[in-house]
Scaffold this active site. Structure first.
Site, PDB file in Angstrom:
ATOM      1  N   HIS A  78       0.838  -1.212   0.000  1.00 14.91           N
ATOM      2  CA  HIS A  78       0.000   0.000   0.000  1.00 14.91           C
ATOM      3  C   HIS A  78       0.867   1.255   0.000  1.00 14.91           C
ATOM      4  CE1 HIS A  78       0.237   0.883   4.449  1.00 14.91           C
ATOM      5  NE2 HIS A  78       0.345  -0.420   4.554  1.00 14.91           N
ATOM      6  N   ASP A  80      -0.191   4.367   0.925  1.00 17.93           N
ATOM      7  CA  ASP A  80      -0.544   5.378   1.928  1.00 17.93           C
ATOM      8  C   ASP A  80       0.189   5.128   3.237  1.00 17.93           C
ATOM      9  OD1 ASP A  80      -2.264   2.992   2.077  1.00 17.93           O
ATOM     10  OD2 ASP A  80      -3.153   3.992   3.804  1.00 17.93           O
ATOM     11  N   GLU A 175      -5.005   1.816   2.693  1.00 17.90           N
ATOM     12  CA  GLU A 175      -5.024   0.622   3.537  1.00 17.90           C
ATOM     13  C   GLU A 175      -5.156   1.014   5.000  1.00 17.90           C
ATOM     14  OE1 GLU A 175      -2.907  -2.647   5.925  1.00 17.90           O
ATOM     15  OE2 GLU A 175      -2.609  -0.504   5.857  1.00 17.90           O
ATOM     16  N   GLU A 176      -4.492   2.103   5.383  1.00 21.06           N
ATOM     17  CA  GLU A 176      -4.435   2.493   6.801  1.00 21.06           C
ATOM     18  C   GLU A 176      -5.787   2.971   7.326  1.00 21.06           C
ATOM     19  OE1 GLU A 176      -2.085   1.807   8.650  1.00 21.06           O
ATOM     20  OE2 GLU A 176      -0.210   1.794   7.524  1.00 21.06           O
ATOM     21  N   ASP A 198       4.186  -6.304   3.865  1.00 20.52           N
ATOM     22  CA  ASP A 198       3.786  -5.274   4.825  1.00 20.52           C
ATOM     23  C   ASP A 198       4.048  -5.771   6.242  1.00 20.52           C
ATOM     24  OD1 ASP A 198       2.750  -2.893   5.731  1.00 20.52           O
ATOM     25  OD2 ASP A 198       0.654  -3.397   5.381  1.00 20.52           O
ATOM     26  N   HIS A 381       3.807   3.690  12.276  1.00 17.11           N
ATOM     27  CA  HIS A 381       2.827   4.721  12.654  1.00 17.11           C
ATOM     28  C   HIS A 381       3.396   5.729  13.654  1.00 17.11           C
ATOM     29  CE1 HIS A 381      -0.791   1.876  11.572  1.00 17.11           C
ATOM     30  NE2 HIS A 381       0.203   1.794  10.712  1.00 17.11           N
TER      31      HIS A 381
HETATM   32 ZN   LIG Z   1       0.950  -1.310   6.420  1.00 14.30          ZN
END
Ligand SMILES: [Zn+2]
Length: 417
Positions: A78, A80, A175-176, A198, A381
């Site tokens: 992903h 994003d 995705e997030e 991921d 994150h």
């Molecule tokens: Zn991820």
């Protein structure tokens, strides 16, 4: 052609932070910038059937080098990044030849990657570590995966002696914020199995994920000028605070659980006297666990409704994704060949349940078995996020081996094609 590191550094500099409040697709325009770049790079690399959807999904095909009909596999990442930490103006810092110990991040003196709290670092002395400057996240989740997929495709493209079947590259958006597969056409992927790149560290395969719901608690109060508030004001802020205080303090939270335990996690509050809202993620490996968590929220709401009859308290839950365990098991080669590829790349594979979800959770539920593979992510994150170049390089090697192993298989069995 750019190196793996050059690719990664270019991708993280593009702000692709997702926005869960946006209704557009992709949720933020920066994601399209990265998608456009990837589509162009895929074309330059000589991949075929390169498409860039209006919603930012990029697909491309690395054609087979074997003459028989080998099954098509897909690699997914992903573009994003998480809404939790800014992804704007990321300044990646390359710490070559890591000497061990803490890693201070120069953009913010309060941000230090502490070695004792980050035990994985001890095994990576001498490696190349990449961080942000501490003012943003890094975006290795999931640009490490994007870079690894692109580098693996390029390696197979330039070393055509490696026999492999058709490989589909798929780059998704949002995705997030749980919308990663909204605009992905399964038929368009056309694969028997997919792998998301991921995952954390190196050598892990995730074939089991949380099941996940979103819960939104809304308190509607009554507001007026405080000077005439007596007997009138019903303060939604205070009632919401009571609601949050009603959650268990010592368990059922991400900060107090690990392994196979689930949790209820309030992650955002907003509002004022008239109306206030808290958003929660509910997580458990079993769906019955999610049902129990929703019931717990409802029972707190019932108690507060009785205590504050003039307030309105609503609890709304909606499904986000489901454990991929049963869906992945339907294609036994999905995990078996990934394990073999890791061994060929010099790793001892570990099957770990993932305390989160991936695009693969949704793809698997739609019928495409999609386990997740390590791609060198750490502390995602967060401003303390980092990655290790050598782990990313190993992930490239795993994909190359995986391509070779699937290239030996036949669609519908030996003799066909
Ligand atoms: Zn991820």
């Amino acid at each position: 052609m750019p190196t793996l590191l050059e690719r990664f550094l270019a991708y993280v500099r593009i702000d692709t932070q997702a926005d869960e409040h946006s209704r557009s697709s992709p949720s933020t325009p920066g994601q399209l910038d990265l998608s456009r770049l990837l589509a162009r790079e895929c074309r330059e690399m000589g991949l075929v059937d390169v498409t860039l959807g209006e919603q930012g999904v990029v697909m491309a095909t690395l054609p087979a080098t074997v003459p028989w009909a080998a099954p098509t596999i897909a690699w997914v990442a992903h573009v994003d990044t998480s809404p939790e930490t800014s992804g704007r103006d990321v300044k990646p810092i390359v710490h070559a030849d890591y000497r061990g110990g803490d890693i201070p991040l120069p953009g913010d003196p309060t941000k230090v990657i502490r070695a004792p709290e980050t035990p994985e670092l001890a095994c990576l002395v001498g490696c190349t570590i990449v961080t942000s400057d501490g003012t943003t996240l890094l975006g290795a989740d999931d640009k490490a995966g994007v870079a690894v997929i692109m580098a693996a495709a390029e390696r197979l493209r330039t070393r055509r002696e490696i026999p492999h079947g058709p490989i589909r590259l798929v780059f998704t958006c949002d995705e997030e914020v749980g919308r990663g597969t909204e605009h992905v056409d399964l038929g368009g992927i056309g694969a028997v199995v997919a792998y998301t790149l991921d995952g954390g560290g190196a050598g892990e395969i995730n074939a089991e994920t949380f099941s996940a719901d979103l819960a939104v608690v809304t308190v509607t109060g009554v507001n007026t000028h405080p000077s005439v508030g007596k007997g009138v004001i019903v303060n939604a802020v205070k009632i919401l605070a009571e609601f949050l205080a009603g959650l268990p303090q010592d368990r059922l939270s991400p900060e107090t659980t690990c392994g196979r335990e689930g949790f209820i996690h309030p992650y955002a509050v907003s509002g004022g006297v008239a109306s206030a809202e808290a958003r929660f993620i509910l997580r458990d490996f079993e769906e019955e666990g999610l049902v129990a968590q929703a019931a717990r929220l409802e029972s707190i709401a019932a108690r507060l409704r009785a205590a504050h009859p003039k307030a309105r308290i609503d609890v709304a839950t909606s499904p986000q994704y489901r454990n991929m365990r049963d869906g992945v098991a339907r294609e036994p080669r999905a995990v078996r060949l990934a394990e073999e590829a890791m061994r060929q790349a010099g790793l001892e594979p570990r099957l770990e349940p993932i305390r989160g979800g991936t695009d693969g959770s949704l793809l698997t539920s739609l019928g495409l078995p999609t386990p997740n593979l390590s791609t060198g992510e750490h502390s995602p994150h967060s401003p303390l996020e980092w990655t290790c170049l050598e782990e990313m390089e190993t992930a490239v090697e795993v994909l190359v081996k995986l391509a070779g192993l699937w290239g030996r298989e036949r669609v519908g069995g030996a003799g066909e094609g």
